[in-house]
Write a protein that holds these residues in place. Structure first.
Motif, PDB file in Angstrom:
ATOM      1  N   SER A 118      -1.593   5.096   0.168  1.00 29.34           N
ATOM      2  CA  SER A 118      -1.962   4.221   1.276  1.00 29.34           C
ATOM      3  C   SER A 118      -0.715   3.743   2.022  1.00 29.34           C
ATOM      4  O   SER A 118       0.404   3.892   1.527  1.00 29.34           O
ATOM      5  N   ASP A 153       2.046   4.515  -4.977  1.00 31.76           N
ATOM      6  CA  ASP A 153       1.367   3.248  -4.751  1.00 31.76           C
ATOM      7  C   ASP A 153       2.343   2.117  -5.021  1.00 31.76           C
ATOM      8  O   ASP A 153       2.977   2.074  -6.082  1.00 31.76           O
ATOM      9  N   ARG A 169      -5.443   4.274  -9.938  1.00 29.38           N
ATOM     10  CA  ARG A 169      -5.166   4.053  -8.516  1.00 29.38           C
ATOM     11  C   ARG A 169      -5.390   5.340  -7.719  1.00 29.38           C
ATOM     12  O   ARG A 169      -5.862   5.320  -6.587  1.00 29.38           O
ATOM     13  N   PHE A 202      -7.995   5.775  -4.676  1.00 26.85           N
ATOM     14  CA  PHE A 202      -7.523   6.219  -3.367  1.00 26.85           C
ATOM     15  C   PHE A 202      -8.271   7.468  -2.912  1.00 26.85           C
ATOM     16  O   PHE A 202      -8.762   7.539  -1.782  1.00 26.85           O
TER      17      PHE A 202
END
Lengths: 264, 243
Positions: free
Chosen positions: B37, B212, B233, B237
């Motif tokens: 992200s 991340d 994570r 995602f």
């Protein structure tokens, strides 16, 4: 033998016309000097401004040694002092101080001194104009230049400054127009520019009002013509290019000085 | 020996730690996609590799040389490492071919005629030959990015770093740029690509790295990453992005 003024028509326009016709060579000699000083001082001032703005734009990098950091800081300081002093004092004062102050060391004519004084004065303003121009350029341009391996200096000369100058062109041209008018203060060191000449004429005919109408019209003619020429150049710089094989000048040449079509 | 080896790399902006102990190995001819992200440190990591950002600690070893040592010739190094920016960053006072030539003549000191020939070759490769003499201001986003790729290729780089090369493009222009990048991948150019185009990453990447909050959470081949993510994570995602 009475005052020469007695033959001059009493009204403003008639008097001015009479004075102009009679003393035209004196006025135009003054205008020539005014143009000579303001044009050369604007060009020299631009060069000074480019150098000073570049110095002020030098960035500190973590890799710098103590010594090069010191040099950079010192240069910054000098550049800042220069800009503050010359923008913060009247050019008339600078003219008197420098002309008389330096005359012990350099035997210069008033015109040479005039060009020198207006140049360094303009340089201080130009430095700020160029700095604004540099700031208007996206950081990405600098990063891209560095990312292909250019040095800081190469990136500055080839990539940043040509664009900064183009963006700052209206302000640079404006300095020229301002200089045409502001060279009038050089009469205090008896530079024979337009104001000084007018003063002499007015002294001969003893008609200040009429003489200085002529002066004002000549100044207006000079600035108006200059403004129009600068506008035309500006339009040329802004005009869309790139279609029909029209290419810009090669990088490095300042585009407005040389915009012949070039095949690459 | 691997081409790029990053050991315990740290980078902070002020007190904000954006890269924490990054370890990474890139082999010659490998295509590596960095996903994650925004704000996860992908771009910063990429920019550290050609020292557009100066790391605070750790080492980056390229070709057996630590590029973070004090007397390392950064400019020479950068001329072998191409960089493609999200916002293209073409030199806007020049036309396409001048953009491709300036690095060659200024940095590599090639002659003008040689630089021109090489520039034309790479403009043709990215399909921009017809626009060689056109000012870059008049190009579309996709065309700009292709010229930017040609500009980087003209330096004949060993490594190409691409920082979200298609993020600033209209959807219909993404394809033409990705096509060019795929072609380069096929030819065996080592590339590190920060991207949000998952299907593209799946297609070209030999190695996918998921980042991340400044940490490499997971890395692996496209296949295992997309079909069987291990880190929570990563799962989160990918679930969000591959709907």
């Amino acid at each position: 033998m009475f005052l020469t003024g007695s033959k001059i028509p009493a009204d403003l326009l008639g008097g001015s016309w009479y004075i102009y016709q009679r003393y035209a060579p004196l006025f135009w000699a003054g205008a020539r000097t005014t143009l000579l000083i303001s044009l050369s001082a604007t060009v020299i001032g631009l060069i000074i401004g480019l150098i000073v703005a570049s110095i002020r734009n030098v960035k500190f990098t973590p890799k710098d040694s103590f010594f090069s950091k010191f040099i950079k800081k010192f240069m910054h300081l000098i550049a800042t002092i220069y800009i503050e002093v010359f923008r913060g004092t009247p050019m008339m004062v600078q003219a008197v101080f420098l002309y008389h102050g330096l005359r012990q060391y350099v035997m210069w004519s008033p015109i040479q001194a005039g060009i020198f004084i207006v140049s360094i004065n303009t340089g201080a303003y130009m430095a700020e104009i160029i700095r604004a121009g540099i700031q208007s350029i996206d950081d990405g341009q600098y990063e891209a230049a560095r990312s292909i391996g250019m040095t800081n200096t190469q990136a500055m000369i080839r990539i940043i400054l040509p664009q900064a100058i183009r963006n700052a062109f209206p302000a640079i041209g404006n300095e020229f127009v301002v200089n045409i008018k502001d060279t009038s203060v050089l009469n205090v060191i008896s530079v024979t520019e337009l104001f000084f000449q007018s003063n002499s004429v007015a002294g001969i005919v003893f008609r200040y009002r009429d003489t200085f109408l002529v002066t004002a019209v000549i100044y207006l003619f000079l600035t108006f013509t200059t403004t129009q020429i600068l506008r035309a150049i500006e339009r040329k710089l802004d005009s869309p290019r790139g279609f029909g094989g029209a290419s810009q000048s090669m990088p490095g040449n300042f585009p407005f000085l040389k915009r012949k079509e070039q095949k690459v | 020996m691997s081409l790029i080896k990053i050991n315990n790399l740290n980078k902070s902006f002020g007190s904000n730690l954006v890269l924490k102990d990054i370890n990474l190995t890139v082999e010659e001819k490998q295509v590596v996609c960095l996903i994650g992200s925004s704000g996860s440190g992908k771009s910063t990591l990429l920019r550290c590799i050609n020292l557009l950002e100066t790391p605070n600690g750790g080492e980056i070893i390229v070709d057996g040389q630590n590029i973070m040592t004090a007397n390392f010739d950064i400019n020479k190094f950068r001329s072998h490492v191409g960089m493609i920016f999200q916002s293209f960053n073409l030199f806007s006072h020049m036309n396409s071919i001048q953009n491709c030539m300036i690095g060659q003549t200024e940095v590599l000191k090639r002659s003008k005629s040689e630089a021109k020939a090489i520039a034309l070759k790479y403009l043709e490769k990215v399909g921009m030959l017809d626009f060689a003499n056109q000012s870059v201001k008049s190009l579309s986003g996709g065309q700009k990015q292709r010229v930017a790729i040609a500009r980087a290729l003209c330096m004949e780089p060993r490594i190409l770093l691409l920082d979200e090369p298609t993020s600033a493009l209209d959807p219909e222009m993404v394809g033409e740029v990705l096509e060019v990048i795929k072609q380069l991948a096929k030819e065996g150019l080592t590339m590190l690509i920060v991207t949000h185009e998952m299907s593209f990453a799946k297609d070209v990447a030999d190695l996918i790295i998921f980042m991340d909050q400044g940490v490499v959470c997971e890395q692996g081949s496209a296949k295992e990453m997309f079909s069987n993510p291990k880190h929570p994570r990563t799962k989160e995602f990918l679930a969000r992005i591959l709907r």
